[in-house]
Design a protein around this motif. Structure first.
Motif, PDB file in Angstrom:
ATOM      1  N   LEU A   1      22.307  31.126 -21.214  1.00  0.00           N
ATOM      2  CA  LEU A   1      20.873  30.897 -21.076  1.00  0.00           C
ATOM      3  C   LEU A   1      20.171  32.115 -21.657  1.00  0.00           C
ATOM      4  CD1 LEU A   1      18.837  28.862 -19.877  1.00  0.00           C
ATOM      5  CD2 LEU A   1      18.896  30.169 -17.756  1.00  0.00           C
ATOM      6  N   PHE A   2      19.256  31.881 -22.588  1.00  0.00           N
ATOM      7  CA  PHE A   2      18.603  32.991 -23.284  1.00  0.00           C
ATOM      8  C   PHE A   2      17.239  33.262 -22.666  1.00  0.00           C
ATOM      9  CE2 PHE A   2      21.778  31.488 -26.169  1.00  0.00           C
ATOM     10  CZ  PHE A   2      22.220  32.625 -26.837  1.00  0.00           C
ATOM     11  N   MET A   3      16.962  34.539 -22.455  1.00  0.00           N
ATOM     12  CA  MET A   3      15.692  34.955 -21.878  1.00  0.00           C
ATOM     13  C   MET A   3      14.947  35.832 -22.874  1.00  0.00           C
ATOM     14  SD  MET A   3      14.996  36.542 -18.117  1.00  0.00           S
ATOM     15  CE  MET A   3      13.323  36.592 -17.450  1.00  0.00           C
ATOM     16  N   TYR A   4      13.651  35.593 -22.977  1.00  0.00           N
ATOM     17  CA  TYR A   4      12.819  36.285 -23.951  1.00  0.00           C
ATOM     18  C   TYR A   4      11.637  36.953 -23.252  1.00  0.00           C
ATOM     19  CZ  TYR A   4      15.484  33.169 -26.986  1.00  0.00           C
ATOM     20  OH  TYR A   4      16.508  32.492 -27.611  1.00  0.00           O
ATOM     21  N   PRO A   5      10.877  37.772 -23.980  1.00  0.00           N
ATOM     22  CA  PRO A   5       9.656  38.328 -23.389  1.00  0.00           C
ATOM     23  C   PRO A   5       8.673  37.217 -23.022  1.00  0.00           C
ATOM     24  CG  PRO A   5      10.289  39.559 -25.356  1.00  0.00           C
ATOM     25  CD  PRO A   5      11.167  38.344 -25.312  1.00  0.00           C
ATOM     26  N   PHE A   6       7.593  37.593 -22.361  1.00  0.00           N
ATOM     27  CA  PHE A   6       6.585  36.629 -21.947  1.00  0.00           C
ATOM     28  C   PHE A   6       6.049  35.838 -23.137  1.00  0.00           C
ATOM     29  CE2 PHE A   6       6.669  38.767 -18.041  1.00  0.00           C
ATOM     30  CZ  PHE A   6       5.836  38.131 -17.110  1.00  0.00           C
TER      31      PHE A   6
ATOM     32  N   LEU B   1      23.433  35.126 -18.763  1.00  0.00           N
ATOM     33  CA  LEU B   1      22.017  35.302 -19.074  1.00  0.00           C
ATOM     34  C   LEU B   1      21.899  36.333 -20.191  1.00  0.00           C
ATOM     35  CD1 LEU B   1      19.248  34.290 -18.171  1.00  0.00           C
ATOM     36  CD2 LEU B   1      19.188  36.142 -16.485  1.00  0.00           C
ATOM     37  N   ARG B   2      21.418  35.885 -21.329  1.00  0.00           N
ATOM     38  CA  ARG B   2      21.423  36.723 -22.525  1.00  0.00           C
ATOM     39  C   ARG B   2      20.002  37.061 -22.957  1.00  0.00           C
ATOM     40  NH1 ARG B   2      26.003  33.453 -25.942  1.00  0.00           N
ATOM     41  NH2 ARG B   2      25.697  35.133 -27.465  1.00  0.00           N
ATOM     42  N   GLY B   3      19.853  38.231 -23.566  1.00  0.00           N
ATOM     43  CA  GLY B   3      18.539  38.634 -24.051  1.00  0.00           C
ATOM     44  C   GLY B   3      18.487  40.123 -24.257  1.00  0.00           C
TER      45      GLY B   3
END
Length: 291
Positions: free
Chosen positions: A155-160, A37-39
């Protein structure tokens, strides 16, 4: 569903995130690749994994920034999943069993052997649910000659996003309507004005989970501003981690330049900065790598 934890009086409330379904889908696969999990920092990676953990009988979270003992286990040199699981289970007094345990390796960028071990979990123990997360991962991966191509899922996670912001604030009806509109079926004036107001609000607050959580619970823009100020200070403090590549002041200047030029075409030189276009470009590329 992935949730952001909100403390409201004595109860815990959650905010759904769009990444939830991707995490659930990954967990349902019989033999899965370890998930990376990347970000950037503070976008909600750990909260997402902790929420997924509610589906498991056991949950072992290891933070490599905080736990030197766990780091030592990976740095001993034996990266066999069976050996690692046996050691970790004994160290934390928690069963690590396929199908029952979610193993979460947080801040993994600080332990290169742990990153390298992910490929062996896929090859030798694919039945175990393993998630790793970290920020500044792009810098850590540069130091690994072979990063298990085809053996690890990122899997890339970003702000809202704006859609998540609407959902967090209880505007699900408006969100559903926005998803249906087009040139032939536009919003009526009342809903259009409401959507514009909420968009301006979103642009003021931004998408960082802590700021969104603050607004959802208290509806106070001043408190959101204080949260954002704290986040900016902490992010600037992190610039010291890049000092072997670029001077800290150079990165800070690049960030200030981005802020000044927001909304216009970005140029690498402006009258208020002391560095060359090449220096600002290099610093800006590091900021992009860090998310």
């Amino acid at each position: 569903m992935n949730f952001l934890f909100l403390i409201m009086k004595d109860e815990v409330k959650y905010i759904n995130r769009l990444i939830d379904e991707s995490l659930y889908s990954w967990a349902k696969v019989a033999k899965r690749k370890p998930l990376l999990l990347r970000g950037a920092r503070q976008v909600g990676k750990s909260s997402a994994v902790r929420n997924l953990a509610k589906k498991f009988e056991y949950f072992l979270e290891i933070n490599f920034e905080k736990n030197a003992e766990a780091k030592q286990i990976f740095e001993e040199g034996n990266l066999s999943p069976q050996y690692l699981c046996e050691k970790l289970s004994a160290a934390f007094d928690l069963p690590i069993e396929a199908g029952k345990t979610l193993l979460f390796l947080d801040e993994i960028q600080t332990c290169l052997p742990a990153i390298f071990s992910l490929r062996f979990f896929y090859e030798d123990f694919p039945e175990l649910h393993v998630i790793a997360a970290g920020s500044l991962l792009e810098f850590a991966l540069e130091e690994i000659p072979s990063f298990g191509v085809g053996r690890i899922r990122s899997l890339f996670m970003y702000p809202f996003s704006f859609a998540e912001f609407l959902q967090a604030n209880g505007n699900t009806g408006l969100l559903n309507t926005l998803n249906k509109v087009n040139s032939e079926n536009p919003l009526d004036k009342v809903l259009h004005n409401k959507a514009l107001y909420l968009l301006k609000l979103f642009l003021l607050i931004g998408g960082m989970p802590e700021a969104v959580a603050s607004y959802v619970t208290e509806k106070n823009l001043l408190k959101c501003r204080l949260v954002l100020d704290d986040l900016i200070v902490s992010l600037r403090n992190e610039f010291a981690k890049y000092k072997k590549r670029v001077p800290t002041l150079q990165i800070s200047t690049a960030l200030d330049s981005v802020v000044r030029q927001m909304g216009d075409k970005f140029v690498y030189t402006d009258k208020e900065q002391i560095y060359s276009a090449f220096q600002i470009k290099h610093a800006a590329e590091l900021l992009i790598m860090a998310g």
